[in-house]
Design an enzyme around this catalytic site. Structure first.
Site, PDB file in Angstrom:
ATOM      1  N   ASP A  83      -5.820   2.421  -3.575  1.00 37.27           N
ATOM      2  CA  ASP A  83      -7.085   2.324  -2.841  1.00 37.27           C
ATOM      3  C   ASP A  83      -7.335   3.534  -1.950  1.00 37.27           C
ATOM      4  OD1 ASP A  83      -5.247   1.852  -0.821  1.00 37.27           O
ATOM      5  OD2 ASP A  83      -6.153  -0.028  -0.140  1.00 37.27           O
TER       6      ASP A  83
ATOM      7  N   SER B 145       0.816  -1.209   0.000  1.00 41.67           N
ATOM      8  CA  SER B 145       0.000   0.000   0.000  1.00 41.67           C
ATOM      9  C   SER B 145       0.857   1.268   0.000  1.00 41.67           C
ATOM     10  CB  SER B 145      -0.960  -0.033   1.198  1.00 41.67           C
ATOM     11  OG  SER B 145      -1.922   0.984   1.115  1.00 41.67           O
TER      12      SER B 145
ATOM     13  N   ASP C  25      -0.960   1.614  -4.084  1.00 43.65           N
ATOM     14  CA  ASP C  25      -1.793   0.547  -4.648  1.00 43.65           C
ATOM     15  C   ASP C  25      -3.158   1.050  -5.087  1.00 43.65           C
ATOM     16  OD1 ASP C  25      -2.891   0.854  -2.071  1.00 43.65           O
ATOM     17  OD2 ASP C  25      -3.451  -1.254  -1.957  1.00 43.65           O
TER      18      ASP C  25
ATOM     19  N   ASP D  89      -2.455   6.552  -3.585  1.00 43.23           N
ATOM     20  CA  ASP D  89      -1.310   5.914  -2.933  1.00 43.23           C
ATOM     21  C   ASP D  89      -0.793   4.787  -3.819  1.00 43.23           C
ATOM     22  OD1 ASP D  89      -3.382   4.105  -2.533  1.00 43.23           O
ATOM     23  OD2 ASP D  89      -2.727   3.539  -0.525  1.00 43.23           O
TER      24      ASP D  89
END
Length: 449
Positions: A244, A101, A242, A240
Site C-alpha cells: 500500500d 505492513s 503489503d 512495502d
C-alpha cells in the site's frame, strides 16, 4: 468509547505476544463473524502478506469465522489494496488483511475493510471489541461457515491495476526496476508493468517468510537506487511489504517520495483537464508541496498523520487524491484505499503521456529543508492550552515568516514530542528547530518532574 485492541490502522504487534497470538485471532474471527452476521452478511475475504506467521493466523481467523457461521474466501498472499478491491468485487461483507505492513517479519497484524473496501467505521470496531468480551460459542454443524480459495485472485487484481492507466496505456520503451520488498506484491506488480509493455527488472521478489522488508522496499530504497543507475533504467518502483506504500527512484538515483508523487499525479490530471477538487496531505507533508499546489490554484488541506485520517478528509471534501510523504497515496477515483501499484501506474502514465522523465515531472515542486527533533520526556503530557509552548511556537513562526512552518506533534505510542521546522533557509530552519526543541524540553520537563 475507547478501543482496547484496534489502533488507527488495525491491530498490530509482535508475534506470540498478546494480542498477536493464535487464540486471540480465533476469538477475533468469531467476534467479527458474529457482528457481520447480525445484518445477514455472511462472507468475508481473507488475504495476507508473505511473513511466515500469516499461515498460522489465516487458519485461526478461518476457524473463528467458521464457528460464527460465516463463509471465508481465501486469497493467499495478496497486497492490502487488492483485498479491498476483491472484497468489493465479490460483494463480501468485509475483508481482512493479515499484515504488519512495513514492519519486520516477527511482527504481524490485522486490518479490516468494510464491504465498500474502506476502513471499518469506529462503531463496527467497537461492536467487535464488545463481542470479544462474550464467551465464544460454535454454530450448529449445519450452519458452520465454509472456506474456499479464490484461484484467480492475482489475475483479477493485475487486470484491475492495468485498467487504471486507461485502455491505451503502452509503456514500451520504458525500463523499470521493481522492488517488491519480498512482500505481497511479488507475484502481481512486476506482471502489471510487464503486461503494460515495460521492460521489468525484479528485485526483492523471492519471499521466504522471513525476509519481508529486510533491507529492501519503500522503507529502504538504497539497493534500488544503485540498481536503477547501474541498469540505466528510467525509474525504480519500491513497494512495502503489503503493497500500500510507494516510493520511486528517478533515472539519476534520486528518491521521489510521497509528496512528490502526489504532486506529479495531481499536476498530470490537471494538465489533462480531469482534476477535480483539491488534495489532502498530512501535518508532515512538506511545505513545498503546499506552495506548489498554491501556485497551481489547487486547494490543499492537511489531515492528521495516518492514511485513515487522509481518507476521512477526502470523504469530507469529496476529493479524489491524497496521501502521505511516506508513500501512502490514495487515488480515490480508482480504488478505496492507498495502493502502491495503482499509484505507480498513474505516474508512469504521466511519463508516457508527456514524454518526460520522472525527474522532469517533479520539477514543479521544490521540497523545502525540514528538520525534526524528538524530545523525550519522563512520561506523556498534554500540549493543549500550554501558554508557554504557544508563545515559543509563535516566536519560532515569526522568525520563519511566510516561508516556513512549525509543528509540535506528540507521539501516539511513547513519551516523545516531535518538534518539526521547515522553511526556505536551511540554516535558519536548523537553528530554529534546535532552539525550539530546547525550549519545549525545558517547559515540559518542568511539568513531569
Amino acid at each position: 468509547m475507547s478501543r482496547r485492541y484496534f489502533g488507527t490502522d488495525g491491530i498490530r504487534g509482535r508475534v506470540g505476544q498478546f494480542p498477536i497470538t493464535p487464540d486471540f485471532m480465533i476469538k477475533l474471527g468469531w467476534a467479527a463473524g458474529c457482528v457481520f452476521a447480525r445484518s445477514g452478511q455472511s462472507r468475508i475475504v481473507i488475504g495476507k502478506d508473505t511473513r511466515i506467521s500469516g499461515y498460522m493466523f489465516e487458519s485461526a481467523l478461518e476457524a473463528g469465522l467458521s464457528a460464527a457461521g460465516v463463509d471465508v474466501l481465501l486469497t493467499g498472499p495478496m497486497p492490502t489494496p487488492a483485498v479491498a478491491y476483491l472484497t468489493r468485487t465479490f460483494r463480501a461483507s468485509a475483508g481482512i488483511v493479515i499484515s504488519a505492513s512495513h514492519n519486520p517479519f516477527d511482527d504481524n497484524g490485522i486490518k479490516f475493510f468494510s464491504a465498500q473496501g474502506t476502513k471499518l467505521p469506529d462503531e463496527v470496531e467497537q461492536a467487535i471489541e464488545a463481542q470479544m468480551d462474550l464467551q465464544m460459542s460454535t454454530a450448529s454443524s449445519d450452519r458452520l461457515g465454509k472456506a474456499r480459495r479464490i484461484d484467480d485472485a492475482a489475475g483479477r487484481y493485475i487486470e484491475f491495476c492495468k485498467s487504471t492507466g486507461g485502455g491505451n496505456l503502452n509503456l514500451r520503451g520504458l525500463k523499470v526496476v521493481i522492488d517488491c520488498a519480498n512482500g505481497a506484491t511479488y507475484h502481481v506488480s512486476p506482471k502489471v508493468f510487464a503486461e503494460l509493455g515495460a521492460e521489468v527488472i525484479e528485485i526483492a521478489s523471492s519471499p521466504d517468510g522471513l525476509n519481508i522488508n529486510e533491507g529492501c522496499g519503500a522503507t529502504s530504497p538504497k539497493t534500488l537506487q544503485k540498481i536503477v543507475v547501474a541498469e540505466g533504467a528510467d525509474l525504480g518502483i519500491a513497494l512495502d511489504g503489503d503493497g500500500d506504500r510507494l516510493i520511486l527512484v528517478d533515472h539519476t538515483g534520486a528518491v521521489v517520495d510521497g509528496d512528490e508523487i502526489l504532486f506529479i499525479i495531481a499536476n498530470a490530471m490537471r494538465e489533462q483537464g480531469v482534476f477535480e477538487g483539491g488534495v489532502v496531505g498530512t501535518l508532515m507533508s512538506n511545505f513545498g508541496l503546499e506552495q506548489a499546489f498554491k501556485r497551481l490554484n489547487i486547494p490543499f488541506v492537511r489531515a492528521a498523520v495516518g492514511d485513515r485520517y487522509v481518507m476521512e478528509q477526502l470523504a469530507q471534501h469529496n476529493w479524489l487524491l491524497g496521501g502521505e510523504s511516506s508513500g501512502h497515496v490514495v487515488c480515490r477515483h480508482l480504488i478505496s484505499t492507498g495502493d502502491g501499484t495503482v499509484s505507480a501506474v498513474q505516474v508512469l502514465k504521466a511519463m508516457a503521456d508527456s514524454g518526460r522523465s520522472l525527474s522532469d515531472l517533479k520539477q514543479g515542486m521544490s521540497k523545502l529543508p525540514q528538520v525534526m527533533i524528538n524530545v523525550r520526556l519522563a512520561r506523556r503530557v498534554s500540549l493543549a492550552g500550554n501558554a508557554d509552548l504557544e508563545k515559543a511556537v509563535a516566536a519560532a513562526e515569526s522568525r520563519l515568516g511566510d516561508s516556513g512552518r512549525v509543528l509540535l506533534r506528540p507521539s501516539g505510542t511513547e513519551p516523545v514530542v516531535r518538534v518539526m521546522v521547515e522553511g526556505e533557509d536551511g540554516t535558519l530552519v536548523d537553528t530554529v528547530c534546535r532552539e525550539l526543541a530546547e525550549k519545549v524540553e525545558n517547559i515540559l520537563s518542568a511539568l513531569v518532574s
